[in-house]
Design a protein around this motif. Structure first.
Motif, PDB file in Angstrom:
ATOM      1  N   ALA B 254     -33.516  36.674 -48.379  1.00 37.08           N
ATOM      2  CA  ALA B 254     -33.956  35.722 -47.349  1.00 37.08           C
ATOM      3  C   ALA B 254     -35.458  35.813 -47.126  1.00 37.08           C
ATOM      4  CB  ALA B 254     -33.213  36.003 -46.047  1.00 37.08           C
ATOM      5  N   GLY B 255     -35.983  37.027 -47.198  1.00 34.01           N
ATOM      6  CA  GLY B 255     -37.386  37.197 -46.859  1.00 34.01           C
ATOM      7  C   GLY B 255     -38.326  36.716 -47.944  1.00 34.01           C
ATOM      8  N   ILE B 256     -37.985  36.983 -49.214  1.00 30.24           N
ATOM      9  CA  ILE B 256     -38.933  36.667 -50.284  1.00 30.24           C
ATOM     10  C   ILE B 256     -38.370  35.665 -51.279  1.00 30.24           C
ATOM     11  CG2 ILE B 256     -40.567  37.645 -51.891  1.00 30.24           C
ATOM     12  CD1 ILE B 256     -40.073  40.347 -50.694  1.00 30.24           C
ATOM     13  N   MET B 257     -37.141  35.896 -51.713  1.00 37.14           N
ATOM     14  CA  MET B 257     -36.638  35.088 -52.820  1.00 37.14           C
ATOM     15  C   MET B 257     -36.541  33.613 -52.466  1.00 37.14           C
ATOM     16  SD  MET B 257     -33.720  36.341 -55.300  1.00 37.14           S
ATOM     17  CE  MET B 257     -33.787  35.881 -56.998  1.00 37.14           C
ATOM     18  N   LEU B 258     -36.173  33.350 -51.235  1.00 38.28           N
ATOM     19  CA  LEU B 258     -36.074  31.970 -50.780  1.00 38.28           C
ATOM     20  C   LEU B 258     -37.418  31.245 -50.914  1.00 38.28           C
ATOM     21  CD1 LEU B 258     -34.592  31.602 -47.232  1.00 38.28           C
ATOM     22  CD2 LEU B 258     -36.726  30.550 -47.773  1.00 38.28           C
ATOM     23  N   LYS B 259     -38.496  32.001 -50.748  1.00 37.23           N
ATOM     24  CA  LYS B 259     -39.834  31.393 -50.831  1.00 37.23           C
ATOM     25  C   LYS B 259     -40.194  30.993 -52.255  1.00 37.23           C
ATOM     26  CE  LYS B 259     -39.932  32.890 -46.644  1.00 37.23           C
ATOM     27  NZ  LYS B 259     -38.816  33.627 -46.048  1.00 37.23           N
ATOM     28  N   MET B 260     -39.506  31.613 -53.224  1.00 34.08           N
ATOM     29  CA  MET B 260     -39.760  31.218 -54.603  1.00 34.08           C
ATOM     30  C   MET B 260     -39.506  29.728 -54.778  1.00 34.08           C
ATOM     31  SD  MET B 260     -37.924  34.389 -56.558  1.00 34.08           S
ATOM     32  CE  MET B 260     -37.599  33.493 -58.051  1.00 34.08           C
ATOM     33  N   GLY B 261     -38.436  29.240 -54.153  1.00 33.93           N
ATOM     34  CA  GLY B 261     -38.093  27.829 -54.287  1.00 33.93           C
ATOM     35  C   GLY B 261     -39.144  26.928 -53.671  1.00 33.93           C
ATOM     36  N   ILE B 262     -39.597  27.295 -52.486  1.00 31.98           N
ATOM     37  CA  ILE B 262     -40.576  26.450 -51.794  1.00 31.98           C
ATOM     38  C   ILE B 262     -41.910  26.492 -52.524  1.00 31.98           C
ATOM     39  CG2 ILE B 262     -41.824  26.152 -49.641  1.00 31.98           C
ATOM     40  CD1 ILE B 262     -39.280  27.367 -48.325  1.00 31.98           C
ATOM     41  N   TYR B 263     -42.297  27.703 -52.919  1.00 31.71           N
ATOM     42  CA  TYR B 263     -43.532  27.834 -53.687  1.00 31.71           C
ATOM     43  C   TYR B 263     -43.424  27.017 -54.969  1.00 31.71           C
ATOM     44  CZ  TYR B 263     -47.030  29.860 -56.759  1.00 31.71           C
ATOM     45  OH  TYR B 263     -48.067  30.018 -57.636  1.00 31.71           O
ATOM     46  N   GLY B 264     -42.252  27.116 -55.638  1.00 27.96           N
ATOM     47  CA  GLY B 264     -42.044  26.366 -56.875  1.00 27.96           C
ATOM     48  C   GLY B 264     -42.243  24.878 -56.675  1.00 27.96           C
ATOM     49  N   CYS B 265     -41.694  24.353 -55.576  1.00 32.78           N
ATOM     50  CA  CYS B 265     -41.865  22.925 -55.292  1.00 32.78           C
ATOM     51  C   CYS B 265     -43.339  22.578 -55.158  1.00 32.78           C
ATOM     52  CB  CYS B 265     -41.165  22.561 -53.989  1.00 32.78           C
ATOM     53  SG  CYS B 265     -39.409  22.375 -54.162  1.00 32.78           S
ATOM     54  N   MET B 266     -44.065  23.422 -54.437  1.00 35.83           N
ATOM     55  CA  MET B 266     -45.471  23.102 -54.177  1.00 35.83           C
ATOM     56  C   MET B 266     -46.304  23.184 -55.449  1.00 35.83           C
ATOM     57  SD  MET B 266     -45.832  25.079 -50.550  1.00 35.83           S
ATOM     58  CE  MET B 266     -47.433  24.585 -50.015  1.00 35.83           C
ATOM     59  N   ARG B 267     -46.014  24.193 -56.281  1.00 35.44           N
ATOM     60  CA  ARG B 267     -46.880  24.428 -57.422  1.00 35.44           C
ATOM     61  C   ARG B 267     -46.422  23.690 -58.671  1.00 35.44           C
ATOM     62  NH1 ARG B 267     -51.437  26.608 -56.966  1.00 35.44           N
ATOM     63  NH2 ARG B 267     -50.821  28.661 -56.249  1.00 35.44           N
ATOM     64  N   TRP B 268     -45.106  23.662 -58.900  1.00 34.56           N
ATOM     65  CA  TRP B 268     -44.606  23.207 -60.195  1.00 34.56           C
ATOM     66  C   TRP B 268     -43.871  21.883 -60.133  1.00 34.56           C
ATOM     67  CZ3 TRP B 268     -46.157  25.333 -64.613  1.00 34.56           C
ATOM     68  CH2 TRP B 268     -46.717  26.598 -64.568  1.00 34.56           C
ATOM     69  N   LEU B 269     -43.685  21.334 -58.944  1.00 34.70           N
ATOM     70  CA  LEU B 269     -42.941  20.075 -58.880  1.00 34.70           C
ATOM     71  C   LEU B 269     -43.833  18.931 -58.409  1.00 34.70           C
ATOM     72  CD1 LEU B 269     -40.084  18.861 -59.210  1.00 34.70           C
ATOM     73  CD2 LEU B 269     -39.817  19.159 -56.768  1.00 34.70           C
ATOM     74  N   LEU B 270     -44.371  19.063 -57.196  1.00 31.66           N
ATOM     75  CA  LEU B 270     -45.140  17.953 -56.619  1.00 31.66           C
ATOM     76  C   LEU B 270     -46.291  17.506 -57.516  1.00 31.66           C
ATOM     77  CD1 LEU B 270     -45.347  18.983 -52.856  1.00 31.66           C
ATOM     78  CD2 LEU B 270     -43.545  17.825 -54.071  1.00 31.66           C
ATOM     79  N   PRO B 271     -47.145  18.411 -57.975  1.00 26.45           N
ATOM     80  CA  PRO B 271     -48.287  17.933 -58.746  1.00 26.45           C
ATOM     81  C   PRO B 271     -47.919  17.530 -60.179  1.00 26.45           C
ATOM     82  CG  PRO B 271     -48.630  20.167 -57.897  1.00 26.45           C
ATOM     83  CD  PRO B 271     -47.200  19.871 -57.800  1.00 26.45           C
ATOM     84  N   VAL B 272     -46.754  17.976 -60.674  1.00 22.76           N
ATOM     85  CA  VAL B 272     -46.407  17.723 -62.066  1.00 22.76           C
ATOM     86  C   VAL B 272     -45.727  16.351 -62.212  1.00 22.76           C
ATOM     87  CG1 VAL B 272     -45.013  18.521 -64.008  1.00 22.76           C
ATOM     88  CG2 VAL B 272     -46.262  20.158 -62.634  1.00 22.76           C
ATOM     89  N   VAL B 273     -44.808  16.044 -61.306  1.00 22.75           N
ATOM     90  CA  VAL B 273     -44.150  14.731 -61.360  1.00 22.75           C
ATOM     91  C   VAL B 273     -44.362  13.982 -60.042  1.00 22.75           C
ATOM     92  CG1 VAL B 273     -42.444  15.175 -63.141  1.00 22.75           C
ATOM     93  CG2 VAL B 273     -41.985  15.930 -60.836  1.00 22.75           C
ATOM     94  N   PRO B 274     -45.614  13.635 -59.707  1.00 26.10           N
ATOM     95  CA  PRO B 274     -45.879  13.024 -58.395  1.00 26.10           C
ATOM     96  C   PRO B 274     -45.152  11.700 -58.209  1.00 26.10           C
ATOM     97  CG  PRO B 274     -47.832  12.970 -59.796  1.00 26.10           C
ATOM     98  CD  PRO B 274     -46.829  13.808 -60.501  1.00 26.10           C
ATOM     99  N   LEU B 275     -44.993  10.936 -59.284  1.00 26.09           N
ATOM    100  CA  LEU B 275     -44.323   9.644 -59.114  1.00 26.09           C
ATOM    101  C   LEU B 275     -42.840   9.846 -58.844  1.00 26.09           C
ATOM    102  CD1 LEU B 275     -46.108   7.636 -61.933  1.00 26.09           C
ATOM    103  CD2 LEU B 275     -46.554   7.608 -59.485  1.00 26.09           C
TER     104      LEU B 275
END
Lengths: 471, 495
Positions: B254-275
């Motif tokens: 809960a403390g760290i691993m869950l943040k992997m998903g949110i960080y992943g969205c910010m770094r590897w999802l939003l800027p890569v497939v913005p459309l």
């Protein structure tokens, strides 16, 4: 070439060692022989193609690499036969010699340049395996396995030979490049059907040897009946050599576009079927040994993907993929069968429940089996992941996306059955107190071999760059 | 090079831990984790100075080694502000998690602590990877140890629960891998020309994929993050896993691993497939808001303290997802700081739940009550962490949730309003729990209950200091991630 001569000569020498009735000497000698041949083999690395026997055998980097894999596999496998030594098994020298001879066959499969050599290689490899499958003479299952393997094997050898005969009839030669030339520039177009039928029959023949569906029916029974030590040999060395032969055949004999139109659909169909049968079959098993048998079928399926995606040369993504995959698979499989043999010898059972509580009694065995299972399942940090990764990348690059998606779905299925031994070892206690209390006996020699295998798996999984792209 | 050191030190320490037996293993592990924290602080100090000077926002402490030269895959790590924030969170929480494990006697202690340290390498790898395949690799490296931590040392039903968890996450991440492979084949050659494609983050940022491709690639990549965070309806593994895991593993999850998903969205999802993000934005926001309300309502009905925290975590993570997908600076900044805040609060709450369970042998709210008389220190700590989670002003939760809600509101007022209910609902379920466990009529345990020991207070004090520090002076943390967030948003808006 030196490795073939050395192996044959030392194999014969090994037989004479049997007269001394001293099993204790045999194991170190065997390791020494294999280590020596392995070293000698790598002297041929990057020496350029050398041809022998009027061009019937060609030693190049491709064959050196695959020879290296089969020799290494045999080398790390041998320690698990220590029980035979301790039990004063009567015919141990013969078994070891047969192993060495079958390795000669495996090396020929990786370096043939003439269909006769392919045939000889397959026969040398198989005949030794038929005998070894039945080596547990007092066990009915072992006898059954040997008979089954022999009858089916003889049948498919016939088919392979028939295929070669037809190819010879259509092209007038058995030399690889000449066949390839006449496939591309046919003298008599009416002979084409004969050529294609011959080609397909050859595919069936080798497909049987590597345990591809729909010719896989012998695999679970033979693997189960054969003594575990030889099963491990069968599912690693035979498979690696078989795929090396496959790749050579497809690349050097039938690369022409017209021929591809015939074998590519066949191979693709075999690939899909093999993946399906192997993975779905493994899910239903209760015996770890049978699960590993089906798993070996499924891995043949992944290797087929690289064959389908080959790019017309014995180098590049596809050949490298097969090489890396075979190595990672062999290392993990030897370790799995090794642990299985040790546990089965001590606890006299081969089902999942037999592994319960192993993490408490033998942490090292549990750890090594875990690494090997994760590698077979293709989880990162292990060689198995990069094996699959390279094979799938080669396939995607050549546009076989549908096939890769299917394979990925199948490897999701495989996670289910590869996790079962891990769950049994770490998360369940043994079902009776007596097994819990007694650790499985493991010699230092065997622990060392298992550790080497686990380290090798992790090394392949962390630094794949060392081996990727060497061919 | 510092990043590599941060990556290699925990795994090295984990290997060395095999030479320590029994109690000395825990001390060695703690020492290793503290050293790691010191390294991260040094990096933060360095970066903080750089930020104050108005330096550039690109990744610092970069290291680039050609991992698989023929495939253009490199071992490329580096830290920008956002990465650093999460590295700080990880390195701060791991020693605390290790300390929390001291109270219990686990079988094979050295292996237990080694696995925690091993996982730290995976987590830091995820937060610093600059290459898509390295990111995926680290993503799985973090999974394997937690599977064993939860599976071997967990509760009665652990085998089934962790199996489900493993299957869910690995299937999700295989989709992500498929997405990365697809994107990889769209990229250009590497600089040295050895490979026709490369998998670096910047290459992915420079892809200009057509909108219809981005629509489905979005889901491939998002699948992994959706399971890990988790977002409704991919959350079914979460409550069971949190409940069955031993307390340290729950904290890691809960403390760290869950943040992997949110960080992943910010770094590897939003800027890569913005459309793609643009197209699916509202669907994700709605799912996130459903998760907020759903998690909160189910939390109200829970009897098990750990399960209640699990559902509360589901609810809170929903708000973070909503903030990220609002694509506003406020929402993204809120998510960044809330990742930190939530990590601190949830680890604290799990620690207290574990402390209570160790003393009373139960986590069942109905069996507890009236504990406060004998345990004033525990009550205070519990209350502070609880109010931080409820997002009371002056606590860390307030800063995060305020920014998040403002971001969601900026995007869509209605969604913002519905998401805002979370503050009320979380007050309901958390205060209800507090009231029944700590206050309320005396229970069988209230007479024999003992207060926190010195060691336990030593764990909780840093957390409580941080609750107030982030709550009152959030600027340092906000400025750390600001540059990265602006960079990501610029990348999203560019197209």
């Amino acid at each position: 070439m030196n490795s073939i001569i050395l192996l044959s000569a030392l194999g014969l020498g090994n037989l004479f060692l049997g007269f001394r009735r001293s099993n204790r000497l045999l194991l170190p000698v065997m390791m020494l022989i294999l280590g020596l041949v392995l070293t000698v083999n790598f002297l041929d690395w990057n020496q350029g193609p050398q041809s022998f026997f009027s061009g019937m055998l060609i030693i190049d980097n491709f064959s050196v690499a695959f020879t290296g894999i089969v020799l290494l596999t045999a080398l790390v496998l041998v320690p698990f036969s220590q029980k035979y030594v301790l039990d004063e098994e009567a015919n141990l020298a013969e078994y070891y010699s047969l192993l060495l001879f079958s390795l000669v066959g495996a090396i020929m499969l990786a370096s043939y340049n003439h269909l006769l050599m392919l045939f000889l290689g397959i026969e040398i490899l198989s005949v030794a395996m038929y005998v070894l499958a039945g080596s547990d003479k007092r066990n009915m299952r072992s006898n059954e396995a040997a008979l089954k393997y022999f009858l089916m094997g003889a049948f498919f050898t016939g088919i392979l030979l028939f295929g070669m005969a037809l190819v010879y009839g259509a092209t007038g030669t058995l030399e690889l490049s000449s066949i390839s030339f006449s496939v591309q520039n046919p003298v008599n177009a009416s002979l084409r059907p004969m050529l294609y039928i011959g080609m397909l029959l050859m595919l069936l023949g080798i497909g049987f040897k590597v345990g591809a569906a729909p010719f896989h029916f012998w695999t679970p029974d033979v693997y189960e009946g054969t003594p575990t030590f030889f099963t491990a040999f069968m599912s690693t060395v035979v498979k690696t050599a078989g795929f090396a032969a496959f790749l050579k055949l497809l690349v050097q004999v039938f690369p022409a576009a017209t021929a591809q139109g015939v074998w590519l659909p066949t191979l693709t169909a075999m690939c899909v079927l093999t993946l399906l049968v192997g993975n779905v079959g493994a899910v239903a098993q209760t015996s770890v040994k049978r699960m590993l048998a089906y798993s070996s079928i499924s891995h043949a399926g992944y290797l087929f993907i690289a064959l389908v995606a080959f790019n017309g040369a014995l180098e590049g993504a596809s050949a490298n993929g097969i090489m890396f995959y075979s190595l990672a698979y062999s290392v993990a499989t030897v370790s799995a069968f090794g642990v299985l043999k040790l546990v089965a010898d001590a606890r006299h059972r081969e089902d999942y429940a037999g592994f319960q509580g192993l993490a408490k009694t033998n942490p090292l065995l549990a750890f090594c089996l875990t690494v090997s299972m994760l590698s077979l399942a293709g989880i990162p940090l292990t060689g198995g992941f990069f094996g699959k990764f390279f094979v799938f990348m080669a396939a995607v690059e050549n546009g076989y996306i549908g096939l890769v998606i299917f394979a990925v779905v199948m490897s999701m299925v495989s996670i289910y059955y590869y996790l079962r031994p891990i769950i049994a070892m770490y998360m369940r206690d043994a079902d009776d107190a007596t097994t819990e209390a007694v650790p499985v006996p493991v010699t230092t020699f065997q622990s060392g071999a298992l550790l080497v295998l686990a380290l090798l798996t992790v090394l392949l999984g962390v630094l794949p760059g060392l081996l990727a792209g060497v061919l | 090079m510092l990043t590599v050191l941060l990556l290699l030190w925990p795994v090295t320490a984990a290997l060395l831990l095999h030479f320590f037996k029994g109690k000395s293993a825990r001390v060695a592990a703690l020492g290793a984790a503290l050293l790691e924290f010191a390294l991260a602080l040094y990096a933060a100090g360095f970066s903080g100075a750089n930020l104050a000077l108005g330096g550039d926002i690109g990744p610092k402490f970069e290291f680039n080694y050609s991992w698989i030269p023929t495939a253009g895959i490199s071992f490329h790590v580096g830290m920008d502000g956002l990465s650093l924030l999460l590295v700080l969170l990880t390195t701060l929480l791991v020693p605390i998690i290790l300390l929390s494990a001291f109270r219990r006697n686990f079988e094979n202690e050295s292996v237990f602590y080694a696995l925690v340290l091993f996982m730290q390498t995976g987590l830091i790898g995820v937060f610093t990877a600059q290459d898509a395949f390295l990111f995926y690799f680290m993503w799985e490296v973090a999974l394997i140890p937690i599977y064993f931590l939860a599976g071997v040392w967990g509760g009665v039903d652990r085998a089934r629960v962790t199996f489900k968890f493993f299957l869910y996450t690995i299937i999700g991440s295989l989709f992500m891998l498929a997405g990365f492979v697809y994107l990889y084949f769209q990229t250009g050659p590497t600089v040295d020309g050895l490979s026709a494609h490369n998998a670096s983050l910047s290459a992915f940022y420079n892809l200009n994929l057509p909108a219809e491709t981005q629509l489905w690639v979005f889901w491939l990549i998002f699948a992994a993050f959706a399971v890990k965070m988790p977002i409704f309806p991919f959350h079914t593994w979460q409550p069971d896993t949190y409940t069955e895991s031993p307390a340290p593993a729950s904290m890691l999850l809960a403390g760290i691993m869950l943040k992997m998903g949110i960080y992943g969205c910010m770094r590897w999802l939003l800027p890569v497939v913005p459309l793609g993000v643009d197209y699916w934005q509202n669907l994700i926001l709605i799912l996130a808001v459903i998760g907020i309300i759903y998690g909160a309502i189910i939390a109200i009905r829970q009897q098990d303290v750990k399960r209640l925290i699990a559902y509360s975590s589901l609810s809170h993570v929903g708000l973070m997802i909503a903030g990220v997908f609002s694509l506003t600076q406020l929402g993204m900044q809120g998510a960044s700081i809330q990742m930190l805040a939530h990590g601190i609060n949830v680890v604290g709450l799990f620690f207290i739940a574990d402390a209570i369970e160790r003393r009373t042998g139960t986590r069942n709210i109905a069996d507890l009550g009236g504990l406060t008389r004998k345990a004033p220190a525990l009550t205070v700590c519990f209350l502070v962490l609880l109010l931080g989670t409820v997002a009371l002003p002056l606590t860390n939760g307030f800063v995060g949730e305020f920014l998040l809600l403002a971001g969601v509101y900026q995007h869509n007022a209605w969604l913002g309003a519905v998401a805002g209910i979370t503050i009320i609902l979380s007050a309901v379920y958390l205060l209800r729990m507090f009231q029944r466990v700590m206050l309320g009529p005396d229970s069988a345990h209230s007479a024999t209950f003992t207060d926190l020991t010195g060691g336990e207070i030593a764990v909780l004090v840093p957390l409580i200091v941080l609750v107030f520090w982030i709550g009152i002076f959030p600027n340092f943390f906000l400025s750390l991630s600001e540059g990265s967030v602006l960079g990501i948003l610029g990348q999203v808006v560019k197209r």
